[in-house]
Motif scaffolding. Structure first.
Motif, short mmCIF file in Angstrom:
data_model
loop_
_atom_site.label_atom_id
_atom_site.label_comp_id
_atom_site.label_asym_id
_atom_site.label_seq_id
_atom_site.Cartn_x
_atom_site.Cartn_y
_atom_site.Cartn_z
N ASP A 68 0.83 -1.19 0.00
CA ASP A 68 0.00 0.00 0.00
C ASP A 68 0.88 1.26 0.00
O ASP A 68 0.65 2.19 -0.76
CB ASP A 68 -0.93 -0.01 1.21
CG ASP A 68 -1.86 1.19 1.27
OD1 ASP A 68 -2.54 1.46 0.26
OD2 ASP A 68 -1.90 1.85 2.32
N ASP A 69 1.90 1.26 0.83
CA ASP A 69 2.83 2.40 0.89
C ASP A 69 3.57 2.59 -0.44
O ASP A 69 3.70 3.70 -0.92
CB ASP A 69 3.83 2.23 2.02
CG ASP A 69 3.20 2.36 3.40
OD1 ASP A 69 2.07 2.90 3.50
OD2 ASP A 69 3.84 1.92 4.38
N MET A 70 4.04 1.48 -1.02
CA MET A 70 4.76 1.56 -2.30
C MET A 70 3.85 2.11 -3.40
O MET A 70 4.25 2.95 -4.19
CB MET A 70 5.29 0.17 -2.70
CG MET A 70 6.46 -0.28 -1.89
SD MET A 70 7.06 -1.98 -2.24
CE MET A 70 6.29 -2.48 -3.71
N MET A 71 2.62 1.63 -3.44
CA MET A 71 1.69 2.09 -4.48
C MET A 71 1.32 3.55 -4.28
O MET A 71 1.18 4.30 -5.24
CB MET A 71 0.45 1.18 -4.49
CG MET A 71 0.78 -0.22 -4.99
SD MET A 71 -0.58 -1.38 -4.85
CE MET A 71 -1.60 -0.84 -6.23
N ALA A 72 1.19 3.97 -3.01
CA ALA A 72 0.85 5.38 -2.74
C ALA A 72 2.00 6.29 -3.16
O ALA A 72 1.77 7.38 -3.69
CB ALA A 72 0.53 5.56 -1.26
#
Length: 137
Positions: A130-134
């Protein structure tokens, strides 16, 4: 551009979704068939803690499943590809779900500890994605 962002994690999302379903079934079976028996031999404080940890374990999987379903819907074209990147659609429950076990764990049954560990590891993996995609959005 959205396709390039989603294609890499698609396999991860599909595998993680299947793994989450399996873990959800494990947790469900434990809560339905084993937790009550495990709780009977515990002191009152440990019973309360076991109930709280079971709730946190359920919250982890609920948040993971909701996030994965949203990702799958975006990949399938059922929703706008940018929808999962919105702040309100990020993985929820981080404060409660990321906290490690505190206090003595010897009061908790071994099966409960195993499931807590599995749910924690899965939640952390999904939080990283989720952090990487954000960041890439």
């Amino acid at each position: 551009m959205a396709e390039a962002t989603i294609v890499g994690p698609k396999r991860f999302i599909d595998r993680t979704f299947e793994e989450a379903l399996e873990l959800l079934e494990e947790i469900r079976s434990y809560i339905l068939y084993e937790e009550r028996t495990d709780r009977q031999g515990l002191p009152p404080a440990a019973r309360v803690r076991q109930s709280l940890e079971a709730t946190r374990m359920t919250a982890r999987l609920t948040n993971v499943m909701a996030w994965l379903l949203l990702q799958k819907a975006a990949v399938a074209g059922e929703i706008d590809p940018d929808e999962p990147m919105k702040a309100e659609n990020r993985l929820g429950g981080r404060e409660a779900c990321m906290d490690p076990l505190e206090g003595p764990i010897e009061d908790l049954p071994a099966r409960m500890l195993e499931l807590l560990d599995k749910s924690q590891r899965m939640y952390v993996r999904v939080a990283r994605l989720d952090d990487m995609m954000a960041k890439s959005a």
